[in-house]
Structure formats: C-alpha cells, structure tokens
Write a protein that holds these residues in place. Structure first.
Motif, short mmCIF file in Angstrom:
data_model
loop_
_atom_site.label_atom_id
_atom_site.label_comp_id
_atom_site.label_asym_id
_atom_site.label_seq_id
_atom_site.Cartn_x
_atom_site.Cartn_y
_atom_site.Cartn_z
N ILE A 1 94.31 43.17 -3.57
CA ILE A 1 93.37 43.28 -2.44
C ILE A 1 92.06 43.89 -2.91
O ILE A 1 90.98 43.44 -2.52
CB ILE A 1 94.02 44.09 -1.30
CG1 ILE A 1 95.17 43.28 -0.70
CG2 ILE A 1 93.00 44.46 -0.24
CD1 ILE A 1 96.05 44.05 0.26
N TYR B 1 88.06 45.05 3.44
CA TYR B 1 89.38 45.36 2.89
C TYR B 1 90.48 45.03 3.91
O TYR B 1 91.49 44.43 3.57
CB TYR B 1 89.43 46.84 2.49
CG TYR B 1 90.72 47.25 1.84
CD1 TYR B 1 90.90 47.12 0.47
CD2 TYR B 1 91.76 47.77 2.60
CE1 TYR B 1 92.09 47.49 -0.13
CE2 TYR B 1 92.95 48.15 2.02
CZ TYR B 1 93.12 48.00 0.64
OH TYR B 1 94.30 48.36 0.06
N GLU B 2 90.26 45.38 5.17
CA GLU B 2 91.25 45.15 6.22
C GLU B 2 91.50 43.67 6.44
O GLU B 2 92.64 43.25 6.69
CB GLU B 2 90.80 45.80 7.54
CG GLU B 2 90.71 47.31 7.50
CD GLU B 2 89.44 47.84 6.82
OE1 GLU B 2 88.48 47.07 6.59
OE2 GLU B 2 89.43 49.04 6.51
N ASP B 3 90.45 42.85 6.34
CA ASP B 3 90.60 41.40 6.51
C ASP B 3 91.39 40.79 5.35
O ASP B 3 92.25 39.93 5.56
CB ASP B 3 89.24 40.73 6.64
CG ASP B 3 88.50 41.12 7.90
OD1 ASP B 3 89.17 41.55 8.88
OD2 ASP B 3 87.26 41.03 7.93
N ASN C 1 93.56 42.35 3.48
CA ASN C 1 94.93 42.81 3.65
C ASN C 1 95.68 41.94 4.66
O ASN C 1 96.83 41.56 4.43
CB ASN C 1 94.95 44.28 4.08
CG ASN C 1 96.32 44.88 4.04
OD1 ASN C 1 96.99 44.83 3.02
ND2 ASN C 1 96.74 45.46 5.15
N LEU C 2 95.03 41.61 5.76
CA LEU C 2 95.64 40.74 6.78
C LEU C 2 95.93 39.36 6.21
O LEU C 2 97.00 38.79 6.43
CB LEU C 2 94.73 40.64 8.00
CG LEU C 2 95.22 39.70 9.11
CD1 LEU C 2 96.56 40.17 9.67
CD2 LEU C 2 94.17 39.60 10.21
N ILE C 3 95.00 38.81 5.44
CA ILE C 3 95.19 37.49 4.84
C ILE C 3 96.36 37.51 3.86
O ILE C 3 97.22 36.63 3.88
CB ILE C 3 93.90 37.01 4.14
CG1 ILE C 3 92.83 36.70 5.19
CG2 ILE C 3 94.16 35.80 3.25
CD1 ILE C 3 91.44 36.50 4.63
N ASP D 1 98.90 39.65 3.73
CA ASP D 1 100.14 39.84 4.48
C ASP D 1 100.59 38.55 5.16
O ASP D 1 101.76 38.19 5.13
CB ASP D 1 99.99 40.95 5.53
CG ASP D 1 100.03 42.35 4.95
OD1 ASP D 1 100.50 42.50 3.79
OD2 ASP D 1 99.61 43.28 5.65
N THR D 2 99.65 37.84 5.77
CA THR D 2 99.97 36.58 6.44
C THR D 2 100.45 35.54 5.44
O THR D 2 101.44 34.83 5.69
CB THR D 2 98.73 36.06 7.21
OG1 THR D 2 98.30 37.06 8.13
CG2 THR D 2 99.05 34.78 7.95
N ASP E 1 103.97 36.47 4.39
CA ASP E 1 104.89 36.23 5.50
C ASP E 1 105.20 34.74 5.66
O ASP E 1 106.35 34.36 5.92
CB ASP E 1 104.33 36.77 6.82
CG ASP E 1 104.35 38.29 6.90
OD1 ASP E 1 105.07 38.92 6.09
OD2 ASP E 1 103.64 38.83 7.77
#
Length: 93
Positions: A7, A18-20, A22-24, A26-27, A30
């Motif tokens: 990341i 950074y938060e975006d 991380n979301l990408i 994680d998605t 998943d």
C-alpha cells in the motif's frame, strides 16, 4: 513485502490517498477469496493462477512419538506463476 508495504509503494507512486488504496487492496483480496470459494480457481493474466484443491484424508506419523495419526481432508490453495512472471523472476525476456 507485506500488505502495508504494498500500500505504501502504491501510495508513493500515485496521487491516491492511503485509505483509498487500502480499500482497493482489501476489496481485491476479498474478491480472490470469494472466487476461490465459489469457483475454485482465479487466473490473473501475466501473473499466475490460484487453485483450490482438496488434500484427501490420510495417515501420518507423529515425528516425536512415531504414533500413527489419521489426518482429516483439508482444502488447500496452489499458486502457479505465469510464464511471464517466471521469466521476469529469472531475468529472461
């Protein structure tokens, strides 16, 4: 490389938050897990494939006592790198 390091590298190379990222990530992970559970196989062109398989029940031996043990069947995941990835790791063009 850890997920956190990945990341950070993407963050350093892009203008994304950074938060975006991380979301990408994680998605993405998943969806790979979901596909392995549903379809049993994920193919990432140019990178490789992940495939779920079942290791059948078998008899094992306890390494300290020599006792024979019944080992239950379990699902495992196998990764097979693509030719491109193999060549890049081996510095072939």
């Amino acid at each position: 490389m850890t997920k956190k390091e990945l990341i950070r590298v993407v963050h350093d190379k892009t203008i994304m938050r950074y938060e975006d990222i991380n979301l990408i990530v994680d998605t993405f992970l998943d969806e790979i897990k979901k596909a392995l559970n549903e379809d049993g196989k994920v193919i990432l062109s140019g990178f490789g494939s992940f495939e779920k398989f079942t290791q059948e029940e078998h008899i094992g031996v306890h390494p300290l006592t020599g006792e024979r043990l019944e080992i239950q069947s379990i699902n495992k995941i196998k990764f097979t790198p693509s030719i491109n990835l193999k060549n890049q790791i081996n510095d072939r063009k």
